[in-house]
Write a protein that holds these residues in place. Structure first.
Motif, PDB file in Angstrom:
ATOM      1  N   VAL A 155      16.739  -8.743  12.325  1.00 52.46           N
ATOM      2  CA  VAL A 155      15.379  -8.283  11.986  1.00 52.46           C
ATOM      3  C   VAL A 155      15.359  -7.759  10.557  1.00 52.46           C
ATOM      4  O   VAL A 155      14.502  -8.130   9.752  1.00 52.46           O
ATOM      5  CB  VAL A 155      14.890  -7.186  12.966  1.00 52.46           C
ATOM      6  N   GLU A 156      16.318  -6.876  10.221  1.00 52.92           N
ATOM      7  CA  GLU A 156      16.381  -6.315   8.866  1.00 52.92           C
ATOM      8  C   GLU A 156      16.617  -7.404   7.828  1.00 52.92           C
ATOM      9  O   GLU A 156      16.057  -7.360   6.734  1.00 52.92           O
ATOM     10  CB  GLU A 156      17.484  -5.253   8.771  1.00 52.92           C
ATOM     11  N   GLY A 157      17.461  -8.377   8.178  1.00 54.44           N
ATOM     12  CA  GLY A 157      17.726  -9.484   7.257  1.00 54.44           C
ATOM     13  C   GLY A 157      16.454 -10.227   6.888  1.00 54.44           C
ATOM     14  O   GLY A 157      16.162 -10.441   5.710  1.00 54.44           O
ATOM     15  N   PHE A 158      15.687 -10.604   7.908  1.00 50.39           N
ATOM     16  CA  PHE A 158      14.429 -11.316   7.641  1.00 50.39           C
ATOM     17  C   PHE A 158      13.374 -10.399   7.030  1.00 50.39           C
ATOM     18  O   PHE A 158      12.576 -10.826   6.202  1.00 50.39           O
ATOM     19  CB  PHE A 158      13.880 -11.947   8.921  1.00 50.39           C
ATOM     20  N   ALA A 159      13.361  -9.131   7.415  1.00 52.10           N
ATOM     21  CA  ALA A 159      12.337  -8.198   6.905  1.00 52.10           C
ATOM     22  C   ALA A 159      12.526  -7.916   5.419  1.00 52.10           C
ATOM     23  O   ALA A 159      11.559  -7.828   4.673  1.00 52.10           O
ATOM     24  CB  ALA A 159      12.379  -6.891   7.695  1.00 52.10           C
ATOM     25  N   ARG A 160      13.796  -7.773   4.992  1.00 56.17           N
ATOM     26  CA  ARG A 160      14.050  -7.367   3.607  1.00 56.17           C
ATOM     27  C   ARG A 160      14.721  -8.433   2.760  1.00 56.17           C
ATOM     28  O   ARG A 160      14.961  -8.218   1.576  1.00 56.17           O
ATOM     29  CB  ARG A 160      14.908  -6.098   3.619  1.00 56.17           C
ATOM     30  N   GLY A 161      15.065  -9.575   3.357  1.00 53.62           N
ATOM     31  CA  GLY A 161      15.741 -10.623   2.593  1.00 53.62           C
ATOM     32  C   GLY A 161      17.168 -10.245   2.232  1.00 53.62           C
ATOM     33  O   GLY A 161      17.613 -10.430   1.102  1.00 53.62           O
ATOM     34  N   ALA A 166      10.962 -12.082  11.279  1.00 59.42           N
ATOM     35  CA  ALA A 166      11.386 -10.723  11.639  1.00 59.42           C
ATOM     36  C   ALA A 166      10.595 -10.246  12.858  1.00 59.42           C
ATOM     37  O   ALA A 166      11.156  -9.655  13.785  1.00 59.42           O
ATOM     38  CB  ALA A 166      11.192  -9.779  10.459  1.00 59.42           C
ATOM     39  N   TYR A 167       9.297 -10.525  12.847  1.00 62.04           N
ATOM     40  CA  TYR A 167       8.448 -10.136  13.983  1.00 62.04           C
ATOM     41  C   TYR A 167       8.908 -10.820  15.271  1.00 62.04           C
ATOM     42  O   TYR A 167       8.994 -10.181  16.328  1.00 62.04           O
ATOM     43  CB  TYR A 167       6.987 -10.484  13.687  1.00 62.04           C
ATOM     44  N   ARG A 168       9.237 -12.112  15.190  1.00 60.90           N
ATOM     45  CA  ARG A 168       9.695 -12.827  16.385  1.00 60.90           C
ATOM     46  C   ARG A 168      11.002 -12.236  16.922  1.00 60.90           C
ATOM     47  O   ARG A 168      11.214 -12.147  18.135  1.00 60.90           O
ATOM     48  CB  ARG A 168       9.828 -14.321  16.093  1.00 60.90           C
ATOM     49  N   TRP A 169      11.880 -11.811  16.004  1.00 59.94           N
ATOM     50  CA  TRP A 169      13.128 -11.174  16.444  1.00 59.94           C
ATOM     51  C   TRP A 169      12.849  -9.812  17.061  1.00 59.94           C
ATOM     52  O   TRP A 169      13.551  -9.382  17.977  1.00 59.94           O
ATOM     53  CB  TRP A 169      14.131 -11.092  15.295  1.00 59.94           C
ATOM     54  N   CYS A 170      11.838  -9.095  16.559  1.00 59.33           N
ATOM     55  CA  CYS A 170      11.426  -7.827  17.194  1.00 59.33           C
ATOM     56  C   CYS A 170      11.005  -8.080  18.634  1.00 59.33           C
ATOM     57  O   CYS A 170      11.341  -7.311  19.547  1.00 59.33           O
ATOM     58  CB  CYS A 170      10.255  -7.192  16.439  1.00 59.33           C
ATOM     59  N   GLN A 171      10.261  -9.163  18.842  1.00 57.49           N
ATOM     60  CA  GLN A 171       9.837  -9.516  20.202  1.00 57.49           C
ATOM     61  C   GLN A 171      11.042  -9.796  21.103  1.00 57.49           C
ATOM     62  O   GLN A 171      11.082  -9.365  22.248  1.00 57.49           O
ATOM     63  CB  GLN A 171       8.925 -10.742  20.175  1.00 57.49           C
ATOM     64  N   LYS A 172      12.045 -10.517  20.538  1.00 55.50           N
ATOM     65  CA  LYS A 172      13.250 -10.818  21.326  1.00 55.50           C
ATOM     66  C   LYS A 172      13.972  -9.527  21.709  1.00 55.50           C
ATOM     67  O   LYS A 172      14.441  -9.379  22.841  1.00 55.50           O
ATOM     68  CB  LYS A 172      14.198 -11.719  20.529  1.00 55.50           C
ATOM     69  N   LEU A 173      14.064  -8.604  20.752  1.00 54.98           N
ATOM     70  CA  LEU A 173      14.708  -7.317  21.017  1.00 54.98           C
ATOM     71  C   LEU A 173      13.973  -6.558  22.115  1.00 54.98           C
ATOM     72  O   LEU A 173      14.580  -5.987  23.018  1.00 54.98           O
ATOM     73  CB  LEU A 173      14.708  -6.472  19.743  1.00 54.98           C
ATOM     74  N   HIS A 174      12.660  -6.547  22.014  1.00 52.33           N
ATOM     75  CA  HIS A 174      11.841  -5.886  23.038  1.00 52.33           C
ATOM     76  C   HIS A 174      12.088  -6.521  24.400  1.00 52.33           C
ATOM     77  O   HIS A 174      12.235  -5.832  25.412  1.00 52.33           O
ATOM     78  CB  HIS A 174      10.362  -5.972  22.651  1.00 52.33           C
ATOM     79  N   ASP A 175      12.156  -7.850  24.426  1.00 51.24           N
ATOM     80  CA  ASP A 175      12.324  -8.574  25.685  1.00 51.24           C
ATOM     81  C   ASP A 175      13.648  -8.275  26.376  1.00 51.24           C
ATOM     82  O   ASP A 175      13.748  -8.393  27.597  1.00 51.24           O
ATOM     83  CB  ASP A 175      12.181 -10.086  25.467  1.00 51.24           C
ATOM     84  N   VAL A 176      14.686  -7.891  25.602  1.00 54.48           N
ATOM     85  CA  VAL A 176      15.972  -7.550  26.222  1.00 54.48           C
ATOM     86  C   VAL A 176      16.077  -6.053  26.516  1.00 54.48           C
ATOM     87  O   VAL A 176      17.126  -5.551  26.885  1.00 54.48           O
ATOM     88  CB  VAL A 176      17.188  -8.034  25.387  1.00 54.48           C
ATOM     89  N   GLY A 177      14.961  -5.317  26.333  1.00 52.33           N
ATOM     90  CA  GLY A 177      14.928  -3.911  26.713  1.00 52.33           C
ATOM     91  C   GLY A 177      15.369  -2.922  25.656  1.00 52.33           C
ATOM     92  O   GLY A 177      15.661  -1.772  25.966  1.00 52.33           O
ATOM     93  N   SER A 178      15.391  -3.324  24.395  1.00 46.34           N
ATOM     94  CA  SER A 178      15.817  -2.437  23.317  1.00 46.34           C
ATOM     95  C   SER A 178      14.705  -1.463  22.932  1.00 46.34           C
ATOM     96  O   SER A 178      13.601  -1.880  22.581  1.00 46.34           O
ATOM     97  CB  SER A 178      16.217  -3.271  22.091  1.00 46.34           C
ATOM     98  N   VAL A 179      15.005  -0.161  22.957  1.00 43.69           N
ATOM     99  CA  VAL A 179      14.035   0.850  22.538  1.00 43.69           C
ATOM    100  C   VAL A 179      13.771   0.719  21.037  1.00 43.69           C
ATOM    101  O   VAL A 179      12.627   0.793  20.584  1.00 43.69           O
ATOM    102  CB  VAL A 179      14.535   2.276  22.894  1.00 43.69           C
ATOM    103  N   LYS A 180      14.831   0.488  20.271  1.00 39.53           N
ATOM    104  CA  LYS A 180      14.658   0.292  18.823  1.00 39.53           C
ATOM    105  C   LYS A 180      13.808  -0.945  18.550  1.00 39.53           C
ATOM    106  O   LYS A 180      12.975  -0.960  17.651  1.00 39.53           O
ATOM    107  CB  LYS A 180      16.008   0.166  18.127  1.00 39.53           C
ATOM    108  N   GLY A 181      14.022  -1.994  19.336  1.00 42.51           N
ATOM    109  CA  GLY A 181      13.222  -3.203  19.199  1.00 42.51           C
ATOM    110  C   GLY A 181      11.760  -2.960  19.521  1.00 42.51           C
ATOM    111  O   GLY A 181      10.866  -3.463  18.845  1.00 42.51           O
ATOM    112  N   ARG A 182      11.504  -2.151  20.535  1.00 37.26           N
ATOM    113  CA  ARG A 182      10.118  -1.820  20.906  1.00 37.26           C
ATOM    114  C   ARG A 182       9.455  -1.017  19.789  1.00 37.26           C
ATOM    115  O   ARG A 182       8.298  -1.245  19.455  1.00 37.26           O
ATOM    116  CB  ARG A 182      10.089  -1.030  22.208  1.00 37.26           C
TER     117      ARG A 182
END
Length: 197
Positions: free
Chosen positions: A60-66, A77-93
């Motif tokens: 996520v950070e890689g895509f967000a900041r290059g 980066a947004y799509r990876w945030c969704q993936k993180l959320h989907d696996v139950g990550s609080v940081k991802g949410r």
């Protein structure tokens, strides 16, 4: 030749061999080595996404900041945030909520974004708590100005949190906002006691 581009793996391998054997030297070699290292780091991070949330956060950070060999690409980066959320990550949410309220790589959605931020903040994310404090302090992301709520969330993000992913720079901003709100509150109570005399 045609107008279709295809990877020239043999040429790439030849160039790598020439560089490794010292046949080619100079600034271009340094650039090549730097780019190769970045690509290697990117591949390692993508492999680590199978191992858990921290690797996915770095993507996520890689895509967000290059950084980390990734091109800057907020929609990815947004799509990876969704993936993180989907696996139950609080940081991802928390990140997903941030992306939604700010419209980073996706269309703004204050309602859905604030829902994710609230859930992440109650689960212990300092980033989510900061964003809620900021929303209530400044009347942002569709929220009204509510100083007491802002103070609560700024204090929460500055205290011990189960999921700490707030930068030190942003923590300093949270402290500034909190001090300003507390000063306003003290001024208001001083004025109230002066008028009752």
């Amino acid at each position: 030749m045609g107008d279709t581009l295809v990877p020239a793996t043999q040429i790439k391998s030849l160039i790598e061999t020439l560089i490794e054997n010292g046949v080619i030297q100079g600034d271009l070699v340094e650039s090549w080595n730097k780019k190769s290292q970045q690509m290697k780091e990117k591949e390692e991070l993508l492999q680590k996404t199978n191992d858990g949330n921290e690797g996915m956060l770095k993507v996520v950070e890689g895509f967000a900041r290059g950084v980390n060999g990734f091109e800057k690409n907020r929609p990815k980066a947004y799509r990876w945030c969704q993936k993180l959320h989907d696996v139950g990550s609080v940081k991802g949410r928390a990140r997903l909520g941030e992306y939604l309220v700010k419209g980073l790589g996706t269309q703004k959605s204050f309602t859905l974004g604030m829902l994710h931020l609230g859930q992440a903040a109650f689960a212990g994310s300092d980033l989510a708590a900061y964003l809620l404090g900021y929303a209530f302090a400044k009347g942002k992301y569709g929220m009204p100005v509510k100083e007491k709520e802002a103070i609560f969330w700024f204090r929460k993000c500055l205290g011990p949190c189960a999921y700490s992913h707030l930068s030190s720079k942003t923590k300093a901003k949270a402290q500034e906002h909190l001090n300003e709100l507390l000063d306003n509150q003290n001024r208001g109570s001083d004025e109230g006691s002066a008028s009752s005399d």
